[in-house]
Design a protein around this motif. Structure first.
Motif, short mmCIF file in Angstrom:
data_model
loop_
_atom_site.label_atom_id
_atom_site.label_comp_id
_atom_site.label_asym_id
_atom_site.label_seq_id
_atom_site.Cartn_x
_atom_site.Cartn_y
_atom_site.Cartn_z
N VAL A 160 -4.76 28.80 -3.81
CA VAL A 160 -5.52 28.73 -5.06
C VAL A 160 -7.01 28.60 -4.78
O VAL A 160 -7.83 29.36 -5.31
N THR A 161 -7.38 27.64 -3.94
CA THR A 161 -8.80 27.42 -3.65
C THR A 161 -9.32 28.31 -2.53
O THR A 161 -10.54 28.46 -2.36
N GLN A 162 -8.40 28.86 -1.73
CA GLN A 162 -8.74 29.68 -0.56
C GLN A 162 -9.45 28.88 0.53
O GLN A 162 -10.08 29.45 1.43
N LEU A 163 -9.33 27.56 0.47
CA LEU A 163 -9.92 26.70 1.49
C LEU A 163 -8.88 26.36 2.55
O LEU A 163 -7.71 26.13 2.24
N ARG A 164 -9.32 26.32 3.80
CA ARG A 164 -8.42 25.91 4.87
C ARG A 164 -8.29 24.39 4.86
O ARG A 164 -9.28 23.68 4.92
N VAL A 165 -7.05 23.92 4.82
CA VAL A 165 -6.78 22.49 4.77
C VAL A 165 -6.33 21.97 6.13
O VAL A 165 -6.59 20.82 6.49
N ILE A 166 -5.65 22.81 6.90
CA ILE A 166 -5.16 22.42 8.21
C ILE A 166 -5.17 23.65 9.11
O ILE A 166 -5.00 24.79 8.64
N ASP A 167 -5.39 23.43 10.39
CA ASP A 167 -5.39 24.53 11.36
C ASP A 167 -4.01 25.19 11.39
O ASP A 167 -2.98 24.51 11.37
N ALA A 168 -4.01 26.51 11.44
CA ALA A 168 -2.75 27.26 11.41
C ALA A 168 -1.81 26.89 12.55
O ALA A 168 -0.58 27.02 12.42
N LYS A 169 -2.35 26.41 13.66
CA LYS A 169 -1.48 26.10 14.80
C LYS A 169 -0.57 24.91 14.53
O LYS A 169 0.44 24.72 15.23
N TYR A 170 -0.90 24.11 13.50
CA TYR A 170 -0.09 22.93 13.21
C TYR A 170 1.01 23.18 12.18
O TYR A 170 1.96 22.40 12.09
N THR A 171 0.89 24.23 11.39
CA THR A 171 1.89 24.42 10.32
C THR A 171 3.30 24.66 10.84
O THR A 171 4.26 24.15 10.24
N PRO A 172 3.50 25.38 11.95
CA PRO A 172 4.88 25.50 12.46
C PRO A 172 5.45 24.16 12.90
O PRO A 172 6.67 23.93 12.76
N LYS A 173 4.61 23.27 13.40
CA LYS A 173 5.07 21.95 13.83
C LYS A 173 5.52 21.12 12.62
O LYS A 173 6.56 20.45 12.67
#
Length: 249
Positions: A160-173
């Protein structure tokens, strides 16, 4: 609108992971299923003071204690701001829920004290328990939950905001821990049936993430014996089956 309850654990774990790295979560808190109730004290003793994962109460309180902050006020401000960033709007505290739960959290206080005795806490145990109780008392709508989960599905960028909230490398974890322990003692059956990482809360909410695509969010308060929304589970399973969303298919 309901209180977010245990679904909040996902986003505070993500915050600590962002601050300290995924290895910290794995080594300091753990990422394994407990094989015990979500509020078990015995499980801590059986595993030499390890909470085992950040989605049982012991692990969630421990995770909250490790948010970088000088005091409880700063810790709460960071946690609430973080969850608001996932939702794309400022989430508000449900004072009635908080007042009720903060005066009836003796078991969680005991859990925090035991963890502290093992040297596992990052801040004062009772202070961390109070902040944890407060994070569970934030009000969310089903739309909020969908956006929050979709941010993880979208590799850390709020759709919605198009803002990065967390680094992509952490989402799989984060999704891996959701798969392991997201629906309390029913997590294995859930993953077997749907193939989706998910997290539930006793407020009746469930988020189920289709990695790289979207999040299915449901709010329906009647709960089963495990503390998961009955109709919420049925609705998500129906959608998964009809749209072929099982990640193992």
């Amino acid at each position: 609108v309901v209180s977010i309850q245990s679904i909040s654990k996902v986003f505070t774990a993500a915050l600590v992971m962002s601050e300290k790295g995924s290895v910290f979560i794995q080594e300091k808190i753990g990422v394994n299923a407990t094989g015990a109730a979500f509020n078990s004290i015995v499980a801590i003793e059986q595993h030499n003071g390890s909470a085992l994962n950040p989605f049982v109460n012991a692990g969630a309180i421990q995770t909250t204690s490790w948010v970088k902050a000088e005091d409880s006020r700063e810790r709460w401000a960071k946690i609430s701001a973080n969850m608001s960033a996932y939702a794309g709007r400022n989430l508000q505290l449900n004072e009635l829920v908080y007042d009720s739960e903060v005066n009836d959290n003796k078991r969680n206080q005991a859990i925090s004290k035991i963890l502290d005795a093992y040297g596992r806490m990052g801040s004062d145990p009772l202070e961390a328990t109070t902040v944890y109780t407060k994070q569970c008392s934030l009000n969310v709508s089903v739309h909020d939950l969908a956006v929050m989960g979709a941010t993880i599905a979208n590799h850390g960028i709020n759709p919605v905001t198009q803002l990065r909230v967390i680094d992509a490398k952490y989402t799989p974890k984060i999704m891996a821990v959701m798969a392991i322990a997201g629906l309390y003692d029913n997590s294995g059956d859930w993953l077997y049936s749907t193939g989706l990482p998910a997290k539930s809360g006793v407020g009746g909410g469930i988020i189920a993430i289709v990695p790289g695509r979207f999040c299915i969010a449901v709010v329906s308060p009647p709960l089963d014996d495990f503390g998961n929304s009955v109709r919420g589970q049925l609705a998500i399973k129906y959608i998964v089956e009809k749209l072929g969303l099982n990640t193992y298919q």
